[in-house]
Design a protein around this motif. Structure first.
Motif, PDB file in Angstrom:
ATOM      1  N   GLU A 223       0.810  -1.224   0.000  1.00 35.98           N
ATOM      2  CA  GLU A 223       0.000   0.000   0.000  1.00 35.98           C
ATOM      3  C   GLU A 223       0.837   1.265   0.000  1.00 35.98           C
ATOM      4  O   GLU A 223       0.342   2.358  -0.315  1.00 35.98           O
ATOM      5  CB  GLU A 223      -0.943   0.021   1.211  1.00 35.98           C
ATOM      6  CG  GLU A 223      -0.281   0.165   2.573  1.00 35.98           C
ATOM      7  CD  GLU A 223       0.135  -1.159   3.194  1.00 35.98           C
ATOM      8  OE1 GLU A 223       0.132  -1.245   4.438  1.00 35.98           O
ATOM      9  OE2 GLU A 223       0.473  -2.105   2.453  1.00 35.98           O
ATOM     10  N   LYS A 432     -12.347   4.137   1.033  1.00 36.20           N
ATOM     11  CA  LYS A 432     -12.954   2.809   0.932  1.00 36.20           C
ATOM     12  C   LYS A 432     -13.774   2.681  -0.339  1.00 36.20           C
ATOM     13  O   LYS A 432     -13.699   1.655  -1.036  1.00 36.20           O
ATOM     14  CB  LYS A 432     -13.826   2.541   2.155  1.00 36.20           C
ATOM     15  CG  LYS A 432     -14.495   1.172   2.136  1.00 36.20           C
ATOM     16  CD  LYS A 432     -15.358   0.951   3.375  1.00 36.20           C
ATOM     17  CE  LYS A 432     -16.030  -0.432   3.319  1.00 36.20           C
ATOM     18  NZ  LYS A 432     -16.882  -0.671   4.514  1.00 36.20           N
ATOM     19  N   GLU A 475      -5.682  -4.309  -2.463  1.00 33.26           N
ATOM     20  CA  GLU A 475      -6.063  -5.115  -1.297  1.00 33.26           C
ATOM     21  C   GLU A 475      -5.353  -4.627  -0.042  1.00 33.26           C
ATOM     22  O   GLU A 475      -5.955  -4.527   1.032  1.00 33.26           O
ATOM     23  CB  GLU A 475      -5.734  -6.591  -1.559  1.00 33.26           C
ATOM     24  CG  GLU A 475      -6.183  -7.530  -0.466  1.00 33.26           C
ATOM     25  CD  GLU A 475      -7.682  -7.720  -0.391  1.00 33.26           C
ATOM     26  OE1 GLU A 475      -8.164  -8.178   0.665  1.00 33.26           O
ATOM     27  OE2 GLU A 475      -8.365  -7.398  -1.380  1.00 33.26           O
ATOM     28  N   SER A 476      -4.075  -4.310  -0.161  1.00 35.42           N
ATOM     29  CA  SER A 476      -3.317  -3.816   0.991  1.00 35.42           C
ATOM     30  C   SER A 476      -3.830  -2.455   1.449  1.00 35.42           C
ATOM     31  O   SER A 476      -3.901  -2.180   2.650  1.00 35.42           O
ATOM     32  CB  SER A 476      -1.833  -3.731   0.640  1.00 35.42           C
ATOM     33  OG  SER A 476      -1.307  -5.005   0.338  1.00 35.42           O
ATOM     34  N   GLY A 479      -6.870  -2.840   3.448  1.00 37.19           N
ATOM     35  CA  GLY A 479      -6.586  -3.381   4.766  1.00 37.19           C
ATOM     36  C   GLY A 479      -6.007  -2.389   5.746  1.00 37.19           C
ATOM     37  O   GLY A 479      -6.120  -2.582   6.957  1.00 37.19           O
ATOM     38  N   ARG A 480      -5.379  -1.311   5.263  1.00 37.44           N
ATOM     39  CA  ARG A 480      -4.781  -0.337   6.185  1.00 37.44           C
ATOM     40  C   ARG A 480      -5.756   0.818   6.415  1.00 37.44           C
ATOM     41  O   ARG A 480      -5.843   1.748   5.609  1.00 37.44           O
ATOM     42  CB  ARG A 480      -3.446   0.183   5.645  1.00 37.44           C
ATOM     43  CG  ARG A 480      -2.757   1.154   6.619  1.00 37.44           C
ATOM     44  CD  ARG A 480      -1.314   1.436   6.249  1.00 37.44           C
ATOM     45  NE  ARG A 480      -0.487   0.249   6.415  1.00 37.44           N
ATOM     46  CZ  ARG A 480       0.004  -0.183   7.582  1.00 37.44           C
ATOM     47  NH1 ARG A 480      -0.275   0.471   8.701  1.00 37.44           N
ATOM     48  NH2 ARG A 480       0.754  -1.265   7.623  1.00 37.44           N
ATOM     49  N   THR A 481      -6.468   0.758   7.517  1.00 34.79           N
ATOM     50  CA  THR A 481      -7.495   1.765   7.830  1.00 34.79           C
ATOM     51  C   THR A 481      -6.896   2.886   8.670  1.00 34.79           C
ATOM     52  O   THR A 481      -7.302   3.151   9.805  1.00 34.79           O
ATOM     53  CB  THR A 481      -8.689   1.114   8.545  1.00 34.79           C
ATOM     54  OG1 THR A 481      -8.208   0.358   9.665  1.00 34.79           O
ATOM     55  CG2 THR A 481      -9.447   0.196   7.600  1.00 34.79           C
ATOM     56  N   ILE A 504       1.083  -5.550   6.538  1.00 30.70           N
ATOM     57  CA  ILE A 504       0.195  -6.395   5.762  1.00 30.70           C
ATOM     58  C   ILE A 504       1.055  -7.257   4.851  1.00 30.70           C
ATOM     59  O   ILE A 504       1.702  -6.764   3.929  1.00 30.70           O
ATOM     60  CB  ILE A 504      -0.813  -5.553   4.958  1.00 30.70           C
ATOM     61  CG1 ILE A 504      -1.707  -4.754   5.918  1.00 30.70           C
ATOM     62  CG2 ILE A 504      -1.660  -6.438   4.049  1.00 30.70           C
ATOM     63  CD1 ILE A 504      -2.693  -3.827   5.251  1.00 30.70           C
ATOM     64  N   ARG A 511      -3.895 -13.309   3.080  1.00 30.85           N
ATOM     65  CA  ARG A 511      -3.420 -11.997   3.493  1.00 30.85           C
ATOM     66  C   ARG A 511      -3.271 -12.050   4.997  1.00 30.85           C
ATOM     67  O   ARG A 511      -4.197 -12.418   5.709  1.00 30.85           O
ATOM     68  CB  ARG A 511      -4.406 -10.885   3.130  1.00 30.85           C
ATOM     69  CG  ARG A 511      -3.851  -9.493   3.448  1.00 30.85           C
ATOM     70  CD  ARG A 511      -4.907  -8.411   3.327  1.00 30.85           C
ATOM     71  NE  ARG A 511      -5.798  -8.427   4.473  1.00 30.85           N
ATOM     72  CZ  ARG A 511      -7.083  -8.098   4.424  1.00 30.85           C
ATOM     73  NH1 ARG A 511      -7.632  -7.776   3.296  1.00 30.85           N
ATOM     74  NH2 ARG A 511      -7.817  -8.122   5.512  1.00 30.85           N
ATOM     75  N   VAL A 513      -2.370  -9.891   8.400  1.00 33.39           N
ATOM     76  CA  VAL A 513      -2.154  -8.587   9.008  1.00 33.39           C
ATOM     77  C   VAL A 513      -1.441  -8.855  10.321  1.00 33.39           C
ATOM     78  O   VAL A 513      -2.046  -9.335  11.274  1.00 33.39           O
ATOM     79  CB  VAL A 513      -3.482  -7.848   9.232  1.00 33.39           C
ATOM     80  CG1 VAL A 513      -3.227  -6.472   9.806  1.00 33.39           C
ATOM     81  CG2 VAL A 513      -4.246  -7.738   7.920  1.00 33.39           C
TER      82      VAL A 513
END
Length: 526
Positions: A223, A432, A475-476, A479-481, A504, A511, A513
């Motif tokens: 990401e 998102k 995708e990464s 996943g990183r919010t 990640i 995947r 985390v």
């Protein structure tokens, strides 16, 4: 069966440093998809960061690297590389007198963004990458063979040993050839060409990372894409890099009416970390403003930056007018194939060095001029490992070539569409909604199994790899919010420091985390 001791895929600074440092009793083969000089390293205008100034110290370089990387870095990786930097500069200097010096014979040290001291060593003003690459090529000995215009697209594995033993490649006429090596090294660079605005060479499409993923290697931190703030921007297109060193010499970013845009944004103003400068420029462009680099304060600009002057002239821009139109574009991948400092991956016999690898040096955002440094470091350290090793892996009796196979077409998007949508949805500002929209779009296209790639053209395989890398980045990013370094989400605009150590890690079908004390697994749809 004849095979190479060392098989290197790629021809950037990390690859050539490795080849130049290996003992002459090693048979070394370099395979590159274009020519040996068509790599991001060759295009590098900036320099090499090293704490060699009288008031500088590696501890300061260490702190600056962590700050730029938003503390997502691997501290031990940072410490070892920055401590080695002065020795690497001296080593290159002993091989060739290529670095710029003052009248007293001392290195001319430049300033770049997020550095607290002048510590950037340059060559030829703004031709550091070119000069370092040409020096390393000149140091190659007869044990090193270079094969150009060879497109490597698959890693050959001995599954019983979980070991990489070679690669599969296509020549320009479509002939498939197998190459074997005791050590297989991926040095294929990043994935800048996934974006419509980029400073990357046309060859930089994420091939090595895609091959490693398909072989089952761990991929991490995808990401984190660094967007360089200042690419030459003319008629809606980016036309080349305008080095950060220009701002280090006093240039400032302004609107068309001359208003400085970085005042009040960050204490370092125009030399703030790259993600902050890029996001600021992006906001202005989104609101209809044009942004320029005001270079009037830079003394002897044409002499100090001859390569940049030439790029501007080639595009009809006269630097004597004092303003260069700029926009941000993809520049560097902080993530990649997960490795240790020497380049070991999660597959035996497979190594990755340079931008295609992720050692943890850069964290969430690379500190300026740390990339050539990392390539020189990894190339040297891996050569030391190989020179001392007596490893003798087992190789099955496999063929060296395969007859041409009738090509078939894949259902794939146009590369320009991939680039445009990645820039719009997975670019400088993410959310998102945009990320899920991109994931749904990518899910239309089936990624063939690795054993099916033989029947596709090199162009189609390139597109397949680009789709795969786009999946990994998207995708990464989902996943990183939080927002950290090169990853900015408008729906999560702040750093989540409670989970600052989270990485990640993606490998085929999973995947992960990973926090310090927990591991969460999820299925990756590709």
């Amino acid at each position: 069966m004849e095979l190479d001791d060392v098989l290197i895929i790629g021809s950037g600074v990390a690859a050539l440093q490795l080849a130049a440092c290996l003992n002459r009793d090693k048979n070394v083969r370099i395979l590159t998809k274009s020519t040996v000089t068509e790599a991001n390293s060759y295009l590098a205008q900036g320099g090499i960061a090293a704490a060699i100034g009288i008031h500088d110290d590696p501890s300061k370089h260490f702190s600056d690297t962590l700050e730029a990387g938003r503390f997502h870095n691997d501290n031990e990786s940072v410490r070892q590389i920055v401590n080695e930097a002065p020795f690497l500069i001296n080593d290159i200097s002993m091989k060739g007198n290529i670095f710029d010096k003052d009248q007293g014979g001392d290195f001319l040290l430049g300033m770049e963004g997020a550095h607290s001291e002048k510590r950037i060593v340059h060559s030829g003003g703004d031709a550091t990458g070119k000069n370092v690459i040409e020096l390393l090529i000149s140091k190659l000995t007869e044990n090193v063979k270079i094969e150009e215009n060879v497109f490597v697209y698959e890693l050959l594995l001995n599954r019983e040993q979980n070991r990489c033993i070679g690669v599969k490649a296509k020549h320009q006429d479509g002939t498939i050839q197998l190459f074997y090596g005791k050590y297989v090294i991926l040095a294929t660079g990043g994935c800048g060409q996934l974006y419509s605005f980029t400073s990357s060479a046309e060859t930089v499409t994420g091939d090595g990372i895609a091959m490693a993923y398909l072989a089952g290697a761990e991929i991490v931190d995808m990401e984190f894409i660094q967007f360089h703030p200042t690419l030459l921007y003319i008629d809606g297109e980016t036309r080349g890099l305008i080095s950060e060193a220009v701002r280090g010499e006093g240039a400032i970013l302004v609107t068309s009416d001359g208003t400085p845009i970085m005042d009040g944004v960050h204490p370092f103003k125009d030399l703030a970390p790259r993600h902050i400068v890029s996001q600021t420029i992006f906001d202005y462009l989104q609101n209809g403003h044009e942004i320029f680099l005001d270079i009037k304060a830079v003394k002897n600009f044409e002499k100090r930056f001859p390569s940049i002057t030439a790029i501007c002239r080639e595009n009809g821009l006269n630097v004597s007018e004092g303003k260069i139109p700029v926009a941000p574009g993809s520049h560097f991948l902080m993530g990649g194939i997960r490795t240790d400092l020497v380049g070991r991956t999660s597959i035996n016999g497979l190594f990755a060095i340079g931008e295609t690898a992720c050692t943890g040096l850069h964290g969430a955002n690379r500190l300026a001029s740390n990339s050539l440094l990392e390539g020189l470091y990894q190339g040297k350290k891996l050569s030391e490992l190989i020179n001392l090793s007596s490893d003798k892996p087992l190789f099955p009796e496999w063929p060296f070539s395969i007859k041409q196979i009738p090509e078939r077409k894949a259902f794939l998007p146009d590369i320009n569409v991939i680039q445009d949508l990645m820039m719009k949805r997975v670019g400088i500002v993410r959310s998102k909604m945009l990320l899920e929209k991109q994931r749904n779009w990518l899910n239309q296209f089936t990624i063939p199994e690795v054993n099916e790639l033989d029947s596709y053209s090199t162009q189609d395989i390139t597109t397949i790899f680009m789709c795969l890398i786009a999946h990994l980045i998207t995708e990464s990013a989902i996943g990183r919010t939080e927002s950290r370094g090169g990853h900015f989400r408008s729906d999560y605009p702040y750093e989540d420091n409670e989970n600052w150590c989270k990485k990640i890690i993606i490998h085929k079908q999973k995947r992960e985390v990973a926090n310090e004390n927990e591991l969460i697994e999820a299925t990756l749809t590709t």
